[in-house]
Design an enzyme around this catalytic site. Structure first.
Site, PDB file in Angstrom:
ATOM      1  N   ASP A 145      19.594  16.913  62.698  1.00 51.07           N
ATOM      2  CA  ASP A 145      19.661  17.980  61.707  1.00 51.07           C
ATOM      3  C   ASP A 145      20.197  17.385  60.416  1.00 51.07           C
ATOM      4  OD1 ASP A 145      18.743  19.840  63.494  1.00 51.07           O
ATOM      5  OD2 ASP A 145      20.725  20.541  64.076  1.00 51.07           O
TER       6      ASP A 145
ATOM      7  N   GLU B 253      13.122  29.442  67.156  1.00 49.49           N
ATOM      8  CA  GLU B 253      14.582  29.588  67.228  1.00 49.49           C
ATOM      9  C   GLU B 253      14.868  30.974  67.797  1.00 49.49           C
ATOM     10  OE1 GLU B 253      15.809  29.106  63.196  1.00 49.49           O
ATOM     11  OE2 GLU B 253      15.494  26.942  63.192  1.00 49.49           O
TER      12      GLU B 253
END
Length: 254
Positions: free
Chosen positions: A12, A131
């Site tokens: 990330d 997600e």
């Protein structure tokens, strides 16, 4: 019987840094993304998932320069996500060294973009990131890196993106992200049973045993993880150097 696990470290990215938080919040800067990626490749990772965490939120593209720095050090496949909104964005990612492009926010807003991307680049190149957050007995789909809620449930959205032609789904549990509580095997199984394309499970791993369960129990085709590698098997020394234990990524289960 031995279970072989396809392992995908997740990077990330925010600005120049590799970051990691818990449930997509409280991010801590860990260091150089390209250096972590190189160490994971040397340790035996099968692939790298590279995601700019704020590109979509700020409606900007991922950093081509940062992506190239990481891609130039890798020989394993690299999947890139974050800020992908146009066919040109996908083309730039591929030119910068990506092998696949993963999309979430742009297709939540305009599902037909996914079909266009598949038609132009092929299903083997286009991945859907889902997600999901579990609340009120539902697995709802979120976007903008877990900041906005959509009208879709995880299973119905998985069926829709499959129908639009994507070649793979990365299923990320916001509830489990960074917690070390293990994967959410329930939603992984629901999605794998609902679609016929590969599903990559992401969120919650803390041990080698955790990495095997989505494959053996829930039917996932691969596992994607961050904290288990960044914190437990890679010990940062300073911003651009780390020590790595290569045994962490190669595992099997009798």
């Amino acid at each position: 019987m031995v279970t072989t696990v396809r392992v995908i470290p997740r990077l990330d990215i925010k600005g120049p840094n590799l970051i990691k938080g818990i449930q997509y919040e409280g991010h801590r800067a860990l260091g150089s993304a390209e250096y972590f990626a190189q160490c994971y490749e040397q340790a035996g990772a099968d692939e790298i998932f590279y995601q700019d965490t704020v590109a979509s939120l700020y409606e900007r593209n991922f950093s081509i320069e940062a992506l190239k720095k990481t891609a130039d050090k890798l020989f394993i496949p690299l999947t890139v996500a974050g800020g992908i909104r146009t066919l040109e964005d996908i083309q730039q990612a591929l030119r910068a060294g990506a092998d696949k492009v993963a999309i979430n926010t742009a297709v939540i807003k305009k599902p037909d973009f996914l079909r266009q991307a598949v038609e132009h680049f092929g299903s083997q190149c286009i991945v859907s990131v889902i997600e999901t957050f579990h609340t009120q007995n539902q697995y709802q789909v979120w976007y903008h890196y877990g900041r906005e809620i959509s009208q879709y449930t995880a299973v119905e959205w998985a069926k829709q993106v499959e129908a639009l032609g994507v070649g793979e789904i990365i299923l990320s549990s916001i509830n489990k992200d960074g917690t070390g509580e293990g994967f959410d095997l329930d939603i992984i199984q629901q999605v794998t049973q609902a679609v016929n394309i590969p599903v990559v499970a992401c969120g919650g791993a803390q041990s080698a045993a955790d990495l095997i369960k989505p494959i053996q129990i829930s039917g996932a085709h691969a596992v994607c993880a961050a904290s288990i590698f960044h914190y437990f098997y890679a010990q940062p020394i300073h911003q651009h150097t780390l020590q790595f234990k290569p045994s962490a990524l190669r595992m099997g289960a009798a």
